[in-house]
Enzyme design. Structure first.
Site, PDB file in Angstrom:
ATOM      1  N   GLU A  95       0.832  -1.200   0.000  1.00 42.72           N
ATOM      2  CA  GLU A  95       0.000   0.000   0.000  1.00 42.72           C
ATOM      3  C   GLU A  95       0.865   1.247   0.000  1.00 42.72           C
ATOM      4  OE1 GLU A  95      -1.931  -0.658   4.135  1.00 42.72           O
ATOM      5  OE2 GLU A  95      -1.383   1.461   4.010  1.00 42.72           O
ATOM      6  N   CYS A 131      -3.336  -4.218   4.253  1.00 43.77           N
ATOM      7  CA  CYS A 131      -2.290  -5.136   4.706  1.00 43.77           C
ATOM      8  C   CYS A 131      -2.429  -6.547   4.124  1.00 43.77           C
ATOM      9  CB  CYS A 131      -2.287  -5.213   6.231  1.00 43.77           C
ATOM     10  SG  CYS A 131      -1.927  -3.627   7.000  1.00 43.77           S
ATOM     11  N   HIS A 169      -2.158 -11.863  10.908  1.00 41.17           N
ATOM     12  CA  HIS A 169      -1.711 -10.496  10.630  1.00 41.17           C
ATOM     13  C   HIS A 169      -1.424  -9.790  11.953  1.00 41.17           C
ATOM     14  CE1 HIS A 169      -1.187  -6.547   9.128  1.00 41.17           C
ATOM     15  NE2 HIS A 169      -2.319  -6.087   9.656  1.00 41.17           N
TER      16      HIS A 169
END
Lengths: 353, 385, 133
Positions: A85, A117, A243
């Site tokens: 990103e 993400c 994550h």
């Protein structure tokens, strides 16, 4: 989801920049309580890209490391995808920069993916699909970011730099498979918990909304879906990687799903490097591959704001042993560090010029 | 091939000439040179200049100059060989007169560095190096010399102080030269405590940024006495090139282009280093002095400091070096420097050097170079008896 | 540096392609039309090794346009096994740890940007060897 042809991981490689900014430094600038941050976020320091680093350079270094382990000629790659990103260019692919620098051009598919993400594991899904449908022999999936939080924003304490490349291969060709893909799922909804509008330097977020309806809902749903599809329980996995926007979220989601701390600990890198965004879950996964043994089952679950999760199950194969030492390990990069202060951080990241 | 004489010279002081342009400077030097002689015509102009395109946004310098000094219609050439532009222009002028193509030519060099900002000047001067393989990486001209200097100190174990002490000597000489930009003396500490530029090079290892123009007038030696009572002979010239990037050189510590150029010039002038009474060398950085003196045959390799401390380079030494103060003190108006050197040797041979005058100087040598000796121009002048 | 000029040198500055002279066997970089050692003009591509040795270095404190915000930065000459030498930047290095003879390795980095809207120029630089793998 499962491809027609069995696909394996043929190589993996990570890269984390050398510079570290301790949370104490950020707290010093904004007068916040550092103990609170360490306790609440479980982050001690974050990795900072050097003045001459960006997603392309990080991706190239991770890619070169993955090639050393895969032991393949770069020209055998049929795809290079970069999930990020923080693209160096708003318009112009990072994938071509990486493909050229590693010697994989020109007969190759190259593209950049963006899903906050989650972009790195999206690249992985796409490589699995291309290899699994026999369209390409090898595909390279990269998740990398030079993430930044706005000054004084809670994200400033966590947003770090780094990335990981995974080379996906066809089980029928791969002589030294690293891990076999058992299956994967993707779970997405329209949940605007974190975003960055065009031309804005820093992302925005919906504060606590990033938790339950966003991170937790999607990672839990994807994980449950995957285990359901594969008929697996948390105890079937040796390792689980979620994550890692901070240290607390993955620990909590693991607990909610019934995973214990041992299963997730060795893939939990966020306390030492911060949130690597698109590189976060993949770099945690890479750290697990650095130590996993044949037969181990690994769960990998990404999360991207906006929002969605990709979940994967891999079983480690014998080939991992012969490949592991061909490139620096995630822990080697974590240990290799130079601590900087907030002023140097501002200089390196172009905040004052 | 005709023998060639220098019948006149003219210089501006090297300085930050805020109120003078490129053409103003050249004209000033030219008019000075013309005032000393009585010549019926000028056949051509050769102008050395490096940075006008970058810093003055001006090309077509030959025309600019010819126009400004009232010589429209005569041929005018701009010669560019980076910091060696002046030396190159002189050699071109020499060849033109020697060959018989032209009889009387003006050879000059001019540079106007202060029309550019510091960063622009740094970039412009860097272009003497390989832009795609050196400058591209942010390598500056000072840093290329620094790479050589560090290597030299490492290989020959020459102390850092020696370079500082060479700068001290240059300032001692330059303090007595009215044309010098930095007319003051310094001590070793001045150098060692000066600002870091590109380690190990410090500010006082570098020649200053300045503007200036120098001009000499050439004609066939056989005609010289018609135009002037005092003139010198260009007894020998030699020039040679080396790789444009320094890393490609087999021997980083040898100024091979200077060595070859000097040998050719010595051969042509039928002299050897021991016949040379004084020398003007291209000490753009103090390290250049060491390698230039070695390549010219005035010092054994790696022994620059020994000769320096023996006093060999002092005005009363075996080989007086840069009585003008050199690039270090007189200044380095890049494309003009090679002509300044020749004008200064001419002054010495004619006995017109004032406070810096060397007694009984008969043969002098000027060494001007481009880049880190990627192109060298050596000129030997002889007093005409 | 213009876009085509940057792009043209990708094989040399990013893929590190030098030339090997088929007549004398020596390698040259940057590439030339003819060999600087023997004048030969028949070459094959020679890929510069990953690792080399720093034979000199300088720390730049006064930078030209495009590098103003990166000072102090280090430039050096790197020598490879076969004697080939190239100039480049040395990155990720503490100024105090620099020394002649130190081992360095290739690393892909940004060199400069053509302003905020222009292209980003990448190349191989060198850094102290991280791991001897």
């Amino acid at each position: 989801m499962k491809p027609i042809i069995d696909v394996v991981i043929s190589g993996w490689g990570s890269y984390i920049p050398i510079y570290r900014l301790p949370v104490e430094e950020i707290a010093r600038i904004w007068g916040t309580s550092v103990d609170h941050i360490k306790r609440e976020l479980l982050i001690y320091e974050k990795s900072i890209a050097g003045i001459d680093e960006d997603v392309a350079t990080i991706a190239v270094e991770a890619a070169k490391n993955s090639l050393k382990r895969a032991k393949i000629n770069p020209s055998e790659l049929g795809a290079v995808f970069v999930g990020t990103e923080t693209k160096p260019y708003a318009v112009k692919p990072t994938g071509t920069i990486v493909a050229e620098a590693i010697g994989a051009t020109p007969k190759i598919l190259a593209a950049d993916f963006e899903f906050a993400c989650k972009a790195g594991t999206e690249c992985l899904q796409c490589c699995i699909a291309l290899v699994g449908s026999n369209m390409i022999k090898y595909g390279m999936a990269i998740g990398a970011d030079v993430a930044e939080g706005a000054p004084a924003d809670p994200l400033e304490y966590s947003a770090g730099s780094g990335g990981t490349a995974i080379i996906v291969g066809n089980k029928n060709y791969e002589k030294e498979p690293v891990a076999l893909l058992e299956g994967s799922v993707s779970y997405v909804t329209d949940t605007p918990d974190f975003w960055r509008r065009p031309k804005e330097s820093y992302p925005s977020h919906a504060e606590a909304f990033t938790g339950d309806p966003a991170y937790f809902k999607h990672t839990i749903s994807a994980t449950k879906l995957l285990m359901e599809e594969l008929g697996l329980r948390p105890s079937d996995f040796k390792y689980a990687v979620f994550h890692q926007p901070n240290g607390k979220f993955p620990l909590r989601v693991a607990k909610m799903l019934g995973f214990n701390r041992e299963q997730i600990e060795c893939g939990l890198i966020v306390p030492y490097v911060g949130n690597l965004y698109s590189g976060s879950s993949l770099t945690g996964f890479s750290a697990v591959l650095d130590i996993a043994m044949p037969g181990d089952r690994i769960l990998l679950v990404s999360y991207g704001s906006g929002a969605g999760s990709d979940a994967f199950s891999f079983i480690v194969q014998d080939g991992i042993i012969a490949k592991r030492d061909n490139a620096p390990k995630v822990m080697d990069y974590i240990k290799r560090k130079k601590t900087i202060d907030y002023a140097i951080y501002c200089k390196l990241r172009g905040k004052i010029w | 091939m005709r023998k060639v004489a220098i019948i006149s010279y003219g210089m501006t002081k090297v300085d930050r000439h805020w109120n003078k342009s490129l053409r103003d400077l050249f004209s000033e030097a030219t008019l000075k040179a013309l005032s000393r002689v009585d010549i019926p015509k000028v056949d051509a102009i050769f102008v050395g200049n490096m940075c006008a395109s970058d810093l003055c946004d001006q090309n077509n310098i030959g025309t600019l100059i010819a126009d400004h000094i009232g010589m429209i219609s005569i041929p005018a050439y701009r010669i560019e060989a980076a910091c060696g532009s002046g030396g190159a222009a002189l050699h071109c002028g020499f060849m033109a007169v020697s060959s018989g193509i032209f009889d009387i030519v003006i050879v000059g060099g001019v540079e106007k560095l202060t029309d550019g900002t510091g960063k622009k000047v740094t970039l412009s001067l860097g272009k003497a190096a390989d832009f795609e393989y050196e400058v591209f990486y942010g390598i500056t001209f000072a840093s290329l010399n620094a790479l050589i200097m560090r290597r030299y100190m490492e290989v020959y174990k020459v102390p850092r102080d020696a370079f500082a002490d060479f700068a001290v000597l240059m300032h001692k000489n330059g303090a007595k030269n009215p044309y010098a930009q930095l007319q003051f003396e310094i001590d070793r500490e001045t150098v060692l405590k000066s600002e870091d530029i590109a380690d190990p090079i410090k500010l006082y290892d570098c020649s200053p940024i300045g503007d200036g123009a120098a001009v000499v007038i050439l004609c066939p030696l056989e005609d010289a006495s018609k135009y002037s009572d005092s003139f010198v002979e260009i007894a020998g010239i030699g020039s040679a090139t080396d790789t444009i990037d320094i890393a490609s050189r087999e021997d980083l510590l040898l100024f091979k282009s200077t060595l070859i150029a000097a040998n050719n010039a010595y051969k042509m002038a039928k002299v050897s280093p021991s016949d040379i009474d004084l020398v003007e060398i291209h000490d753009a950085f103090t390290i250049n002095a060491a390698l230039s003196l070695e390549a010219l045959g005035f010092s054994k390799r790696g022994e620059f400091d020994k000769l320096l401390y023996d006093g060999a380079f002092e005005p009363d030494g075996i080989i007086p070096v840069n009585l003008s103060g050199g690039l270090k003190s007189r200044g380095h108006p890049v494309g003009a420097t090679g002509v300044y050197q020749v004008a200064e040797i001419t002054m010495q041979l004619l006995g017109e050097a004032g406070k810096n005058q060397l007694k009984n100087a008969e043969i002098g040598l000027a060494q001007n170079m481009a880049g880190v000796a990627s192109n060298s121009f050596v000129t030997i002048l002889r007093r005409y008896k | 540096m213009s876009v085509p000029r940057y792009w043209r040198c990708i094989p040399q500055r990013i893929k590190m392609e030098a030339l090997k002279c088929k007549s004398c066997g020596k390698t040259i970089y940057p590439p030339r039309a003819r060999c600087i050692y023997c004048g030969g003009n028949d070459f094959e591509t020679y890929v510069i090794p990953e690792k080399g040795r720093l034979i000199s270095f300088s720390i730049i404190r006064h930078a030209p346009i495009g590098f103003e915000h990166t000072t102090p930065y280090v430039v050096g000459i790197v020598e490879f096994e076969n004697g080939l030498r190239i100039s480049s930047q040395i990155t990720d290095v503490d100024i105090n740890e620099l020394k002649i003879g130190m081992e360095v390795e290739q690393v892909f980095r940004k060199v400069t940007e053509d302003g905020k809207s222009g292209i980003i120029q990448y190349a191989i630089k060198f850094r102290p060897i991280f791991q001897n793998i």
